[in-house]
Design an enzyme around this catalytic site. Structure first.
Site, PDB file in Angstrom:
ATOM      1  CG  ASP A   1      -0.067   1.242   4.772  1.00 15.21           C
ATOM      2  OD1 ASP A   1       1.779   0.790   5.046  1.00 15.21           O
ATOM      3  OD2 ASP A   1      -0.019  -0.093   4.847  1.00 15.21           O
TER       4      ASP A   1
ATOM      5  CD  GLU B   1      -1.823   2.101   8.309  1.00 17.53           C
ATOM      6  OE1 GLU B   1      -1.370   2.472   7.115  1.00 17.53           O
ATOM      7  OE2 GLU B   1      -1.817   3.091   8.788  1.00 17.53           O
TER       8      GLU B   1
ATOM      9  CD  GLN C   1      -2.856   1.210   2.336  1.00 16.22           C
ATOM     10  OE1 GLN C   1      -2.662   2.416   2.488  1.00 16.22           O
ATOM     11  NE2 GLN C   1      -2.937   0.574   2.880  1.00 16.22           N
TER      12      GLN C   1
ATOM     13  N   GLY D   1      -8.041  20.536  19.096  1.00 15.25           N
ATOM     14  CA  GLY D   1      -7.073  22.402  18.554  1.00 15.25           C
ATOM     15  C   GLY D   1      -7.832  23.402  20.450  1.00 15.25           C
ATOM     16  N   GLY D   2      -8.179  22.562  21.527  1.00 14.09           N
ATOM     17  CA  GLY D   2      -8.324  23.304  21.903  1.00 14.09           C
ATOM     18  C   GLY D   2     -10.156  23.580  22.399  1.00 14.09           C
TER      19      GLY D   2
HETATM   20  N1  CAO Z   1      11.956  -9.290  -9.447  1.00 16.62           N
HETATM   21  C1  CAO Z   1      12.739 -10.539  -8.018  1.00 16.62           C
HETATM   22  N2  CAO Z   1      12.739 -10.557  -6.786  1.00 16.62           N
HETATM   23  C2  CAO Z   1      12.073  -9.498  -6.328  1.00 16.62           C
HETATM   24  C3  CAO Z   1      11.446  -8.936  -6.725  1.00 16.62           C
HETATM   25  C4  CAO Z   1      11.694  -8.705  -8.451  1.00 16.62           C
HETATM   26  N3  CAO Z   1      10.324  -8.152  -9.967  1.00 16.62           N
HETATM   27  N4  CAO Z   1      10.270  -7.939  -6.612  1.00 16.62           N
HETATM   28  C5  CAO Z   1      10.235  -8.587  -4.754  1.00 16.62           C
HETATM   29  N5  CAO Z   1      11.852  -9.210  -4.918  1.00 16.62           N
HETATM   30  C6  CAO Z   1      12.458  -9.923  -4.059  1.00 16.62           C
HETATM   31  C7  CAO Z   1      13.228  -9.146  -3.212  1.00 16.62           C
HETATM   32  O1  CAO Z   1      14.494  -8.635  -3.869  1.00 16.62           O
HETATM   33  C8  CAO Z   1      12.785  -9.254  -1.508  1.00 16.62           C
HETATM   34  O2  CAO Z   1      13.868 -10.542  -1.553  1.00 16.62           O
HETATM   35  P1  CAO Z   1      15.127 -10.736  -0.524  1.00 16.62           P
HETATM   36  O3  CAO Z   1      14.363 -10.718   0.644  1.00 16.62           O
HETATM   37  O4  CAO Z   1      15.878 -11.845  -1.350  1.00 16.62           O
HETATM   38  O5  CAO Z   1      16.097  -9.212  -0.492  1.00 16.62           O
HETATM   39  C9  CAO Z   1      11.814 -10.737  -1.494  1.00 16.62           C
HETATM   40  O6  CAO Z   1      11.601 -10.402  -2.653  1.00 16.62           O
HETATM   41  C10 CAO Z   1      10.912 -10.040  -0.775  1.00 16.62           C
HETATM   42  O7  CAO Z   1      10.808  -8.635  -0.719  1.00 16.62           O
HETATM   43  P2  CAO Z   1      10.395  -8.044   0.285  1.00 16.62           P
HETATM   44  O8  CAO Z   1      10.916  -8.142   1.830  1.00 16.62           O
HETATM   45  O9  CAO Z   1       9.943  -6.447   0.707  1.00 16.62           O
HETATM   46  O10 CAO Z   1       8.867  -8.168   1.049  1.00 16.62           O
HETATM   47  P3  CAO Z   1       7.942  -9.155   2.347  1.00 16.62           P
HETATM   48  O11 CAO Z   1       6.399  -9.688   1.897  1.00 16.62           O
HETATM   49  O12 CAO Z   1       8.699  -9.687   3.458  1.00 16.62           O
HETATM   50  O13 CAO Z   1       7.704  -7.656   3.085  1.00 16.62           O
HETATM   51  C11 CAO Z   1       6.885  -5.413   4.092  1.00 16.62           C
HETATM   52  C12 CAO Z   1       6.476  -6.747   2.952  1.00 16.62           C
HETATM   53  C13 CAO Z   1       6.386  -4.676   3.073  1.00 16.62           C
HETATM   54  C14 CAO Z   1       7.336  -6.092   5.078  1.00 16.62           C
HETATM   55  C15 CAO Z   1       7.856  -5.508   3.272  1.00 16.62           C
HETATM   56  O14 CAO Z   1       8.994  -5.069   1.487  1.00 16.62           O
HETATM   57  C16 CAO Z   1       9.144  -3.291   4.161  1.00 16.62           C
HETATM   58  O15 CAO Z   1       8.786  -3.622   5.296  1.00 16.62           O
HETATM   59  N6  CAO Z   1       8.540  -2.494   2.972  1.00 16.62           N
HETATM   60  C17 CAO Z   1       8.954  -1.108   3.878  1.00 16.62           C
HETATM   61  C18 CAO Z   1       7.868  -0.860   4.568  1.00 16.62           C
HETATM   62  C19 CAO Z   1       6.679  -1.261   4.098  1.00 16.62           C
HETATM   63  O16 CAO Z   1       6.449  -0.095   3.104  1.00 16.62           O
HETATM   64  N7  CAO Z   1       5.515  -1.684   4.566  1.00 16.62           N
HETATM   65  C20 CAO Z   1       4.106  -0.707   4.243  1.00 16.62           C
HETATM   66  C21 CAO Z   1       3.543  -2.058   3.512  1.00 16.62           C
HETATM   67  S1  CAO Z   1       2.152  -1.759   3.685  1.00 16.62           S
HETATM   68  O17 CAO Z   1       1.347  -1.951   4.586  1.00 16.62           O
END
Ligand code: CAO
Length: 423
Positions: free
Chosen positions: A167, A138, A16, A246-247
């Site tokens: 988000d 979030e 998001q 705001g008070g």
């Molecule tokens: N091709 C190949 N690999 C890909 C890719 C693509 N097109 N797109 C993503 N990947 C890979 C990433 O490189 C990552 O690999 P590694 O773990 O080996 O480095 C893997 O996919 C997973 O990516 P991620 O760790 O970002 O995803 P997740 O689902 O595990 O975590 C989230 C999700 C949102 C918690 C994390 O991305 C995060 O903390 N983001 C920053 C904060 C944020 O935006 N949070 C809000 C999310 S909305 O509630």
């Protein structure tokens, strides 16, 4: 011409926070190229599915006006294509877990080598420090940013809000950082790194509660209901129920029909400047001059009695009647609108704040349009792309892959299951 026409965004965002940012940029005219993992795509495509086989509302409502390219950024040909995308684009936006981009081989240093004008914009849960490596969602941000501890009622637990301030709120912050960096680049000729941490974004939106934290060190917060009720303050800004920030004393009050309708309520503020009008409306004209009622400070220990009397009056009216009566008198009130009422509000469709969007897989759905209106850059909301819908188009038109070169990229499997017509 749209405000951001000609700006190319390499959109590496998911879920998001990042997608809300790039959607705004797309609405302002940027060409947003959403990079998604082949065959999988943004995880939200398949989250909270309501129409089997179709992209979810979660995805479609966050990814309008974008083009989708499937690309495995971890295989060699995929990295080559990603490098070409970095060369061609102005801004790269990502909200991967901390370190993911580095692990892919695209550190900030490497990106600058490829394109010194590139603006790299990132959302992370926390800024540098003890939690910098955490993955964050979030509600974690709402809790860590000071929102949850200051939301809810004094005698209840901390509460998260329905508004996605962690988000979508951080996405908004990042969008401002990006256009600022684009403006800066006009003068400096250089790109830069833009980061927005979700904890920081939430804290920015909760700053009035940090204001109160510091005021609390000098004495009790007199405008909080608990002061009038004689409840002592602790060390930290407390939860203040529906008190207005705001008070000016404010509460949510029942309106006609509250027994059956969970949203038959109005917000009501006893703004000092219109106190006399409030007294007249509720039928207590003597409170205008009565000792203990005439002056705002003297009323603080009587807010429960005063709002109970106002509620006696609001309960005789619908929330819309309260609005119709109070609005011309400048008494600040606001009906508590349900999502159903909002979705049926023709006025919001007329301004483009709500839009009905056709979609080939799921049919027509309602979405929130662009909430920011530019007089010289109108927004036409277009449906979100299907997974990989524009892979060939982007490879050919944006990156110039053709003939054998295109066939090589497609055959490598780096861009998913793409069919290229024979030339
Ligand atoms: N091709 C190949 N690999 C890909 C890719 C693509 N097109 N797109 C993503 N990947 C890979 C990433 O490189 C990552 O690999 P590694 O773990 O080996 O480095 C893997 O996919 C997973 O990516 P991620 O760790 O970002 O995803 P997740 O689902 O595990 O975590 C989230 C999700 C949102 C918690 C994390 O991305 C995060 O903390 N983001 C920053 C904060 C944020 O935006 N949070 C809000 C999310 S909305 O509630």
């Amino acid at each position: 011409m749209k405000a951001l026409e000609g700006v190319k965004i390499l959109d590496f965002t998911h879920v998001q926070s990042g997608p809300t940012c790039t959607q705004l940029l797309a609405w302002f005219g940027a060409d947003v190229l959403k990079v998604e993992r082949p065959g999988v795509g943004d995880a939200t495509r398949k989250q909270l599915v309501d129409v089997p086989g179709a992209d979810s509302l979660y995805f479609t409502m966050l990814n309008h006006n974008k083009r989708s390219i499937e690309l495995n950024s971890k295989n060699e040909v995929g990295k080559e294509v990603l490098t070409r995308l970095i060369e061609e684009c102005d801004v790269m936006v990502e909200n991967f877990a901390p370190g993911a981009l580095d692990r892919m081989g695209f550190s900030w240093e490497r990106i600058q080598e490829i394109n010194p004008k590139m603006i790299l914009a990132s959302i992370k849960g926390f800024g540098p420090g003890k939690y910098q490596d955490c993955k964050v969602y979030e509600n974690v941000a709402q809790c860590a940013g000071g929102s949850a501890s200051t939301t809810g009622f004094l005698d209840g637990p901390p509460l998260v809000t329905g508004a996605q301030i962690g988000d979508s709120g951080t996405g908004l912050h990042l969008a401002l950082g990006i256009v600022t960096a684009l403006f800066h680049r006009e003068k400096s000729g250089r790109g830069q790194k833009v980061t927005a941490a979700m904890q920081d974004g939430v804290l920015n939106l909760t700053r009035v509660k940090l204001r109160d934290q510091q005021r609390l060190e000098k004495g009790p917060l007199e405008e909080y209901s608990q002061f009038g009720e004689g409840i002592p303050f602790g060390e930290a800004t407390p939860r203040a129920g529906n008190d207005s920030g705001g008070g000016q004393p404010g509460r949510i009050l029942k309106c006609k029909g509250w027994e059956d309708d969970p949203n038959a309520y109005t917000y009501f503020i006893t703004q000092a400047a219109v106190w006399e009008k409030v007294c007249d409306v509720i039928g207590e004209p003597e409170w205008k001059t009565k000792d203990g009622y005439a002056k705002p400070k003297d009323r603080l220990d009587k807010l429960n009695e005063i709002f109970a009397r106002i509620e006696e009056w609001t309960m005789t009216k619908t929330k819309f009647e309260v609005m119709d009566i109070c609005n011309p008198l400048d008494i600040p009130v606001g009906p508590i609108l349900s999502m159903k009422e909002i979705a049926e509000d023709e006025g919001l469709y007329a301004t483009g704040t709500l839009v009905k969007v056709p979609h080939p897989e799921r049919g027509e759905y309602i979405s929130v349009g662009c909430p920011i209106k530019l007089s010289d850059s109108s927004v036409e909301v277009e449906r979100s792309p299907l997974l990989g819908e524009h892979t060939t188009e982007i490879l050919q038109q944006v990156l110039g892959y053709d003939g054998e070169n295109l066939a090589r990229v497609v055959e490598s499997g780096a861009v998913g299951d793409v069919k290229v017509a024979a030339e």
